[in-house]
Design an enzyme around this catalytic site. Structure first.
Site, PDB file in Angstrom:
ATOM      1  N   MET A  58       0.452  -0.998   0.097  1.00 20.76           N
ATOM      2  CA  MET A  58       0.098   0.284  -0.046  1.00 20.76           C
ATOM      3  C   MET A  58       0.788   1.258   0.271  1.00 20.76           C
ATOM      4  O   MET A  58       0.110   2.561  -0.130  1.00 20.76           O
ATOM      5  CB  MET A  58      -1.340   0.371   1.606  1.00 20.76           C
ATOM      6  CG  MET A  58      -0.271  -0.015   2.691  1.00 20.76           C
ATOM      7  SD  MET A  58       0.339   1.669   3.500  1.00 20.76           S
ATOM      8  CE  MET A  58      -1.512   1.966   3.392  1.00 20.76           C
ATOM      9  N   TYR A  59       2.120   1.349   0.577  1.00 23.99           N
ATOM     10  CA  TYR A  59       3.096   2.334   0.359  1.00 23.99           C
ATOM     11  C   TYR A  59       3.015   2.679  -0.961  1.00 23.99           C
ATOM     12  O   TYR A  59       3.539   2.127  -2.171  1.00 23.99           O
ATOM     13  CB  TYR A  59       4.581   2.490   0.755  1.00 23.99           C
ATOM     14  CG  TYR A  59       4.066   1.570   2.315  1.00 23.99           C
ATOM     15  CD1 TYR A  59       3.366   1.879   3.461  1.00 23.99           C
ATOM     16  CD2 TYR A  59       5.872   1.172   2.732  1.00 23.99           C
ATOM     17  CE1 TYR A  59       3.779   1.499   4.398  1.00 23.99           C
ATOM     18  CE2 TYR A  59       5.876   0.327   4.409  1.00 23.99           C
ATOM     19  CZ  TYR A  59       4.565   0.797   4.312  1.00 23.99           C
ATOM     20  OH  TYR A  59       5.066   0.559   6.359  1.00 23.99           O
ATOM     21  N   SER A  60       2.510   4.431  -1.349  1.00 21.12           N
ATOM     22  CA  SER A  60       2.436   4.556  -3.055  1.00 21.12           C
ATOM     23  C   SER A  60       1.707   3.667  -3.599  1.00 21.12           C
ATOM     24  O   SER A  60       2.190   3.165  -4.785  1.00 21.12           O
ATOM     25  CB  SER A  60       3.928   4.900  -3.070  1.00 21.12           C
ATOM     26  OG  SER A  60       4.407   6.186  -2.845  1.00 21.12           O
TER      27      SER A  60
END
Length: 325
Positions: A58-60
């Site tokens: 989910m990071y970026s």
């Protein structure tokens, strides 16, 4: 750099883990560095002896994993330990989130594709999924390990009773048990010392805390009026809701005073404190400025006395549970 076993496994990791949420797309968060800006940090980390890198799908929205893969593509795979996570939404559809078998099976394949790797060393559940039976999650993770797509599994912030249940269920069914707990833990948030940390020490689970510097608060550059010099300090509402109690500022004052005594940075004292705590394998640090990364590595060499540790801890007051959801 020092290297230690990751929990009770035979896997050797550096005592500092580089968290890669900072590298991705500025469109996701204004303080995130682009690929061209972020890759040099990963390369410098390697030069400094860091072999442990943590990211999440989910990071970026996957861009962080792509950047980690690009940065490490020419590094022999047996020289680095790569961790990623799944749980948070990756889209707007019902099955694009959580810890169901369906989502985990699709998530691991998506992560491996973005990383450009055949496997990850550590595959972690990013939170507890109240909508999915833990047995379903654990069996899916077991199948992912058996398929060779992950070598070990880990967990992140949850209540200790939940983690104890997960460990028990894994042992009961012969599934791989979680070898790490990535929890919220630092000098101004020590609630994990009540239940989770002792449980992990007793069970041989390695602690790899997130936010060991309290999202920059322990660097000593925050003020009571909630202002800050960095872009992240100005826009990080989560940090302002987590910290900023009067006792938190007193902790920072003591950190700063001890830093002066040791002729180091306050952030280094905060990391050194954590590296002295039972069960802690490797704090996960974020770095958007190169000196921050180099300072974190140097903190491994700082020795604190029991009296200094007690002085740092004395002003602490209880906090509401933060980070479990």
């Amino acid at each position: 750099m020092e290297y230690v076993n990751l929990g009770k496994t035979g896997l050797q990791v550096s005592r500092i883990c580089l968290g890669c949420m900072t590298y991705g797309s500025p469109e996701w968060r204004p303080w995130v560095l682009s690929a061209d800006e972020g890759i040099p940090f990963i390369h410098r980390a390697l030069e400094l002896g860091i072999n442990f890198f943590d990211t999440a799908d989910m990071y970026s929205r996957g861009v962080s994993e792509q950047i980690v893969g690009r940065a490490l593509k020419d590094v022999p795979r047996d020289e680095v330990v790569v961790a990623t996570k799944a749980y948070w939404p990756m889209g707007d559809k019902p099955n694009q989130r959580g810890l169901s078998r369906k989502h985990l099976m699709e998530s691991i394949d998506g992560s491996l594709k973005r990383l450009g790797m055949d496997y990850v060393d550590l595959y972690q559940i990013h939170r507890w999924d109240y909508a999915t039976p833990i047995e379903e999650t654990l069996e899916a993770l077991s199948d992912i390990v058996r398929a060779g797509k992950a070598l070990y599994v880990g967990a992140s912030s949850m209540f200790a009773w939940q983690f104890a249940q997960a460990l028990y269920k894994a042992d009961l069914h012969g599934w791989p048990r979680f070898v790490t707990m990535q929890n919220h833990y630092n000098l101004v948030y020590r609630e994990e010392e009540r239940e989770m940390n002792p449980l992990c020490v007793a069970e041989g689970v390695g602690l790899i805390p997130w936010s060991p510097l309290a999202r920059g608060f322990l660097a000593g550059n925050r003020t009571a009026d909630k202002s800050g010099e960095t872009e992240r300090a100005k826009t990080d509402e989560l940090a302002q809701s987590y910290y900023f109690q009067p006792s938190d500022f007193e902790v920072v004052n003591r950190v700063s005073a001890l830093a002066q005594k040791h002729a180091v940075k306050p952030a280094q004292i905060a990391l050194a404190w954590m590296l002295h705590k039972p069960g802690v394998t490797a704090p996960i640090i974020g770095a958007s400025k190169m000196p921050h990364l180099e300072d974190a590595v140097a903190a491994v060499e700082i020795a604190l006395t029991p009296e200094e540790i007690a002085d740092l801890e004395a002003p602490y007051t209880p906090h509401a549970i933060l980070g479990h959801a």
